[in-house]
Design an enzyme around this catalytic site. Structure first.
Site, PDB file in Angstrom:
ATOM      1  N   HIS A  54      -3.438  -5.117   1.973  1.00 39.86           N
ATOM      2  CA  HIS A  54      -2.822  -5.347   3.287  1.00 39.86           C
ATOM      3  C   HIS A  54      -2.859  -6.820   3.691  1.00 39.86           C
ATOM      4  O   HIS A  54      -3.721  -7.215   4.495  1.00 39.86           O
ATOM      5  CB  HIS A  54      -3.572  -4.534   4.344  1.00 39.86           C
ATOM      6  N   GLU A  67      -0.976  -8.292   5.738  1.00 39.35           N
ATOM      7  CA  GLU A  67      -0.616  -8.421   7.165  1.00 39.35           C
ATOM      8  C   GLU A  67      -1.826  -8.303   8.094  1.00 39.35           C
ATOM      9  O   GLU A  67      -1.730  -8.626   9.265  1.00 39.35           O
ATOM     10  CB  GLU A  67       0.442  -7.372   7.535  1.00 39.35           C
ATOM     11  N   CYS A 109       0.814  -1.215   0.000  1.00 38.53           N
ATOM     12  CA  CYS A 109       0.000   0.000   0.000  1.00 38.53           C
ATOM     13  C   CYS A 109       0.854   1.275   0.000  1.00 38.53           C
ATOM     14  O   CYS A 109       1.481   1.576  -1.000  1.00 38.53           O
ATOM     15  CB  CYS A 109      -0.964  -0.083   1.168  1.00 38.53           C
TER      16      CYS A 109
HETATM   17  N1  GLN Z   1      -3.450   6.336   0.365  1.00 41.62           N
HETATM   18  C1  GLN Z   1      -2.337   6.173   1.248  1.00 41.62           C
HETATM   19  C2  GLN Z   1      -1.153   7.007   0.756  1.00 41.62           C
HETATM   20  O1  GLN Z   1      -1.267   7.785  -0.084  1.00 41.62           O
HETATM   21  C3  GLN Z   1      -1.964   4.707   1.349  1.00 41.62           C
HETATM   22  C4  GLN Z   1      -3.036   3.946   2.097  1.00 41.62           C
HETATM   23  C5  GLN Z   1      -2.548   2.725   2.808  1.00 41.62           C
HETATM   24  O2  GLN Z   1      -1.354   2.501   2.976  1.00 41.62           O
HETATM   25  N2  GLN Z   1      -3.483   1.930   3.293  1.00 41.62           N
HETATM   26  O3  GLN Z   1      -0.096   6.869   1.228  1.00 41.62           O
END
Ligand code: GLN
Length: 206
Positions: free
Chosen positions: A169, A171, A79
């Protein structure tokens, strides 16, 4: 086995730690440059990538982290972690390590209300689902980037050499197949590095 390092400035580093320990992998939380010595791999967790960038600079981690990422260690980026690795980041644009040849839109699936659990297709067991939270959307990828899984046609799990990157995610779920995939990468790398045991050598000579 040497510990896997988890960037622990912000975001869900604790959950990554628990997921690794559940597989018997030792972990070290990374906050200052001295923490980067002697690692078997690296995890860049989810969270808020712009905040992580700021904290990386403040902690003096940006430059040594770039070198570590380029050294070929196995890396799991989830992410916000995937955003940190991208070649190009948009909406809004921001700096990144640039190691993964993808163009990524931050929050590309919409706002928090669009977050949820979605089914994946690809090189994962049938019916595998994953949690997406204000997730990045991969808009383009280079020819060397392998797509391992998709969500409604979009690439969401990618690999390039020792880098495994997910828009979601793993994890946050017990025994997610992506966690197991990364653990296998860590173990393969540790085995290829460990010196041959004297017994094994003698047997070979006999
Ligand atoms: N949208 C977030 C960002 O720009 C990332 C979201 C996440 O890690 N769950 O960093």
């Amino acid at each position: 086995m040497k510990p896997v390092g988890i960037l622990a400035l912000q975001g869900d580093f604790a959950e990554h730690g628990a997921a690794m320990r559940a597989h018997g992998i030792p972990v070290r939380e990374l906050r200052v440059p001295a923490d980067l010595e002697g690692l078997s791999g690296l995890i860049l967790p989810g969270g808020e990538s712009s905040t992580m960038l700021k904290l990386l600079r403040i902690q003096g981690l940006q430059v040594p982290m770039q070198a570590l990422l380029e050294s070929g260690l196995p890396v799991l980026a989830t992410c916000a972690g995937l955003i940190l690795l991208a070649r190009e980041v948009i909406e809004p644009s921001q700096e990144s390590f640039g190691l993964l040849d993808i163009k990524v839109c931050r929050n590309g699936y919409g706002r928090q209300i669009c977050s949820g659990t979605f089914e994946l297709s690809g090189e994962l067991p049938a019916g595998t689902r994953a949690v997406f939270i204000r997730a990045p959307r991969v808009l383009e990828h280079g020819p060397e980037v392998e797509i391992l899984a998709r969500r409604d046609g979009d690439p969401v799990l990618l690999r390039r050499g020792p880098i495994l990157a997910a828009c979601f995610h793993p994890e946050l779920e017990e025994n997610h197949p992506v966690t197991a995939m990364f653990v296998a990468m860590l173990r393969a790398r540790a085995e290829s590095e460990s010196p041959q045991e004297p017994g094994a050598h003698q047997a070979e000579m006999a």
